[in-house]
Design a protein around this motif. Sequence first.
Motif, PDB file in Angstrom:
ATOM      1  N   ARG A  55     -11.564   2.048  -6.369  1.00 36.69           N
ATOM      2  CA  ARG A  55     -10.829   1.314  -6.936  1.00 36.69           C
ATOM      3  C   ARG A  55      -9.639   1.147  -7.011  1.00 36.69           C
ATOM      4  O   ARG A  55      -8.441   0.757  -6.560  1.00 36.69           O
ATOM      5  CB  ARG A  55     -11.752   0.044  -7.125  1.00 36.69           C
ATOM      6  N   ARG A  56      -9.597   2.242  -8.240  1.00 33.94           N
ATOM      7  CA  ARG A  56      -8.763   2.854  -9.238  1.00 33.94           C
ATOM      8  C   ARG A  56      -7.808   3.553  -8.289  1.00 33.94           C
ATOM      9  O   ARG A  56      -6.297   3.076  -7.792  1.00 33.94           O
ATOM     10  CB  ARG A  56      -9.176   3.762 -10.283  1.00 33.94           C
ATOM     11  N   LEU A  57      -8.166   4.178  -7.147  1.00 28.01           N
ATOM     12  CA  LEU A  57      -7.445   5.031  -6.756  1.00 28.01           C
ATOM     13  C   LEU A  57      -6.621   4.044  -4.811  1.00 28.01           C
ATOM     14  O   LEU A  57      -5.712   3.703  -5.391  1.00 28.01           O
ATOM     15  CB  LEU A  57      -8.140   6.513  -5.077  1.00 28.01           C
ATOM     16  N   ALA A  58      -7.482   3.048  -4.634  1.00 26.16           N
ATOM     17  CA  ALA A  58      -6.795   2.172  -4.012  1.00 26.16           C
ATOM     18  C   ALA A  58      -5.488   1.658  -4.341  1.00 26.16           C
ATOM     19  O   ALA A  58      -4.562   1.087  -4.037  1.00 26.16           O
ATOM     20  CB  ALA A  58      -8.153   0.851  -3.194  1.00 26.16           C
ATOM     21  N   GLY A  59      -5.970   1.350  -5.763  1.00 28.40           N
ATOM     22  CA  GLY A  59      -4.911   0.273  -6.501  1.00 28.40           C
ATOM     23  C   GLY A  59      -3.424   1.151  -6.771  1.00 28.40           C
ATOM     24  O   GLY A  59      -2.276   0.946  -6.489  1.00 28.40           O
ATOM     25  N   ALA A  60      -3.813   3.125  -7.124  1.00 28.25           N
ATOM     26  CA  ALA A  60      -2.631   3.354  -7.011  1.00 28.25           C
ATOM     27  C   ALA A  60      -1.837   3.731  -5.748  1.00 28.25           C
ATOM     28  O   ALA A  60      -0.356   3.694  -5.763  1.00 28.25           O
ATOM     29  CB  ALA A  60      -3.086   4.904  -7.577  1.00 28.25           C
ATOM     30  N   LEU A  61      -2.805   3.286  -4.728  1.00 26.18           N
ATOM     31  CA  LEU A  61      -2.512   3.427  -3.139  1.00 26.18           C
ATOM     32  C   LEU A  61      -1.484   2.115  -2.939  1.00 26.18           C
ATOM     33  O   LEU A  61      -0.770   2.348  -1.933  1.00 26.18           O
ATOM     34  CB  LEU A  61      -2.964   4.717  -2.459  1.00 26.18           C
ATOM     35  N   ASP A  62      -1.554   0.928  -3.484  1.00 29.72           N
ATOM     36  CA  ASP A  62      -1.586  -0.219  -3.168  1.00 29.72           C
ATOM     37  C   ASP A  62      -2.170  -0.718  -1.675  1.00 29.72           C
ATOM     38  O   ASP A  62      -1.385  -0.861  -0.872  1.00 29.72           O
ATOM     39  CB  ASP A  62       0.265  -0.284  -2.762  1.00 29.72           C
TER      40      ASP A  62
END
Length: 240
Positions: A55-62
Motif C-alpha cells: 500500500r505504501r509503495l502504491a501510494g508512492a507510485l500514485d
Amino acid sequence: MNPRERRAARHQPPNPEAGTDPRPRRRKAPITVDQVVDTALGVVATEGYEALTMRRLAGALDTGPASLYAHVVNKADLDELLIGRLCSELALPAPDPATWREQLRDVCAGMRDQYLRYPGISRAAFAMAPTDLEILRVSEGMLAILLAGGVAPQAAAWAADALLLYVAAYCLELSVVRQRAADGDDAWVVDRDELLRRFTALPAGAFPHTTRHAAELTSGEGHDRFDFTLGLMIDGLGRH
C-alpha cells in the motif's frame, strides 16, 4: 517457471479474461518493474524497510495496490527484486586460488555496504529461495571462489550460504542499533561508555570475566567485529 518466464508474467494483467477495468485510473503513464524497484528503494532509504508495504509503495507510485500485482507477484517477489537490484551493482572477481580468502572478504564487504545503504533491507534476504539471476550470479561467484580455493563442494555450498546469512544478519542488527541510537530515549542502550560502565559495575564475584574484560567486550571501531567474524569463518574453511 524459470526467471525469464517469471519476469515476463509480471507484464500480463492479473486476469486477462476479465477484460478492461472500467473504473478510472489515477495514473495514466504505465508502470515498469524498474520504476517499482526504484520507488521501493527510495521508500526504504528514507523511511526504512519496515515502512515498505504494498500500500505504501502504491501510494508512492500514485496508483492503487491492485495495479502493482501486474508487475510484482507479491511482497516476497518484491523482496527478491530489491535484493536482486543490490546484487546487480556488486562486482565479482575472477576466482584466484592465491587470493580466494581476500576475494571472499571483498564480496561480503561489498554486499554489506549495499545493504547498509537501505536501513533494514537485509531482512528481505532471509528465508529466500531466489530465482533472480543477479542474486544467483552472486552466489555462483562466491561458490566459484570457494572451489578455486580448494574447498570441497559440500563445504563450499554451505559456506557461501552461511557467509551471506551472516552479512544479512550483521546489517540487520546494525540497522536496528542505528535506529535505536536515533531515538533519544534509547540512545543509552547502545552507548559504548554506558555499556562499559554497566559491565564494570557488576559484582566481580559473580561476573569475574565480564568485569575484568569489559574493555575488550565493548571494543571495536567501524566494521572491526564484522571483519573479525568474517575472518574466523573464512579461515576455518581451510580444513575443508
